[in-house]
Design a protein around this motif. Structure first.
Motif, PDB file in Angstrom:
ATOM      1  N   ASN A  25      41.264  48.059  44.501  1.00 56.83           N
ATOM      2  CA  ASN A  25      39.979  47.701  43.895  1.00 56.83           C
ATOM      3  C   ASN A  25      38.807  48.466  44.505  1.00 56.83           C
ATOM      4  O   ASN A  25      37.649  48.168  44.202  1.00 56.83           O
ATOM      5  CB  ASN A  25      39.753  46.185  44.003  1.00 56.83           C
ATOM      6  N   ASN A  54      39.053  50.520  38.351  1.00 60.53           N
ATOM      7  CA  ASN A  54      38.239  49.575  39.142  1.00 60.53           C
ATOM      8  C   ASN A  54      37.474  50.309  40.240  1.00 60.53           C
ATOM      9  O   ASN A  54      36.290  50.040  40.489  1.00 60.53           O
ATOM     10  CB  ASN A  54      39.131  48.505  39.797  1.00 60.53           C
ATOM     11  N   TYR A  95      50.423  44.674  46.929  1.00 59.91           N
ATOM     12  CA  TYR A  95      50.103  44.703  45.499  1.00 59.91           C
ATOM     13  C   TYR A  95      48.587  44.640  45.292  1.00 59.91           C
ATOM     14  O   TYR A  95      47.835  44.321  46.212  1.00 59.91           O
ATOM     15  CB  TYR A  95      50.800  43.547  44.764  1.00 59.91           C
ATOM     16  N   PRO A  97      45.317  43.048  44.400  1.00 57.04           N
ATOM     17  CA  PRO A  97      44.784  41.698  44.248  1.00 57.04           C
ATOM     18  C   PRO A  97      44.167  41.537  42.845  1.00 57.04           C
ATOM     19  O   PRO A  97      43.417  42.396  42.391  1.00 57.04           O
ATOM     20  CB  PRO A  97      43.697  41.613  45.330  1.00 57.04           C
ATOM     21  N   GLY A  98      44.560  40.467  42.160  1.00 56.18           N
ATOM     22  CA  GLY A  98      44.079  40.249  40.794  1.00 56.18           C
ATOM     23  C   GLY A  98      44.859  41.038  39.758  1.00 56.18           C
ATOM     24  O   GLY A  98      44.533  40.983  38.572  1.00 56.18           O
ATOM     25  N   GLY A  99      45.874  41.784  40.189  1.00 51.88           N
ATOM     26  CA  GLY A  99      46.663  42.602  39.267  1.00 51.88           C
ATOM     27  C   GLY A  99      48.109  42.159  39.214  1.00 51.88           C
ATOM     28  O   GLY A  99      48.426  41.007  39.520  1.00 51.88           O
ATOM     29  N   ASN A 100      48.986  43.074  38.850  1.00 52.80           N
ATOM     30  CA  ASN A 100      50.414  42.806  38.717  1.00 52.80           C
ATOM     31  C   ASN A 100      51.071  42.771  40.108  1.00 52.80           C
ATOM     32  O   ASN A 100      51.161  43.800  40.771  1.00 52.80           O
ATOM     33  CB  ASN A 100      51.039  43.918  37.850  1.00 52.80           C
ATOM     34  N   HIS A 101      51.544  41.593  40.504  1.00 51.14           N
ATOM     35  CA  HIS A 101      52.123  41.438  41.847  1.00 51.14           C
ATOM     36  C   HIS A 101      53.515  42.059  41.963  1.00 51.14           C
ATOM     37  O   HIS A 101      54.067  42.138  43.056  1.00 51.14           O
ATOM     38  CB  HIS A 101      52.173  39.954  42.224  1.00 51.14           C
TER      39      HIS A 101
END
Ligand SMILES: C[S@@+](CC[C@H](N)C(=O)[O-])C[C@H]1O[C@@H](n2cnc3c(N)ncnc32)[C@H](O)[C@@H]1O
Length: 185
Positions: A25, A54, A95, A97-101
């Motif tokens: 990010n 981002n 991963y 944060p706030g995305g695909n883990h």
């Protein structure tokens, strides 16, 4: 991790070339772009397009985008983009944060990328690697990185592992590589 920023800030100067190997990010990229100033440059990579977007958005908002080269690729291919010499590289594993883990860094690719950075690291330069053992695959990656850093020649590099001693539930840890320039850090 704040301590990684303190360490990197202690070696990076205005005009330097530095690397963010996992821009996510964009927070570490922003930190590095502020350190290198208008004469310096940050090479920032991420395997996910959304992370590049981002980071691009945040850098643009802050008027820092001209200091950063953003690459949407795995850091396993870092050597295709690296300048001759860098003073620091930051790796923040795991991963988005706030995305695909499910999309995470991996031991083999991470250590390949660290190896590329080590080859271009100036004497006195630093690499920081924050590892997260708490997610699936994270423990294996931490061990992979530790095993790799443990075998670096002590005549050329100092390598450390910094652990929290007051945090529960598999906290992150920080690995540091310092290329010796005749004296310890
Ligand atoms: C914890 S996040 C990074 C956070 C970021 N440093 C920041 O300040 O916001 C980890 C990132 O690594 C990225 N990543 C995973 N595998 C990668 C690879 N092989 N090469 C580059 N980036 C990768 C993920 O897409 C994710 O954005």
């Amino acid at each position: 991790m704040a301590i990684s920023h303190h360490l990197v800030a202690s070696v990076v100067q205005k005009g330097d070339m530095v690397v963010d190997a996992t821009c996510g990010n964009g927070y570490d990229t922003i930190f590095l772009a502020q350190l290198v100033g208008d004469e310096g440059s940050v090479l920032a990579l991420d395997i996910q397009a959304v992370a590049i977007e981002n980071t691009h958005t945040r850098l643009t908002e802050l008027g820092l985008i001209h200091r950063v080269q953003l690459i949407n690729a795995s850091h396993a291919y870092l050597d295709e983009y690296l300048p001759n010499q860098i003073s620091a590289a930051m790796f923040n594993l795991g991963y988005l944060p706030g995305g695909n883990h499910q999309i995470t860094t991996s031991g083999p690719e991470t250590t390949t990328a660290i190896e590329h950075c080590i080859k271009r690291l100036r004497p006195g330069g630093l690499i920081t690697i924050v590892a997260y053992p708490g997610h699936p695959g994270g423990r294996e990656e931490k061990k992979y990185v530790k095993d790799f850093l443990s075998q670096l020649d002590q005549k050329e590099y100092e390598t450390w592992q910094l652990n929290f001693i007051n945090q529960r539930n598999q906290p992150p840890c920080l690995f540091v590589v310092s290329k010796l320039d005749g004296g310890a850090l």
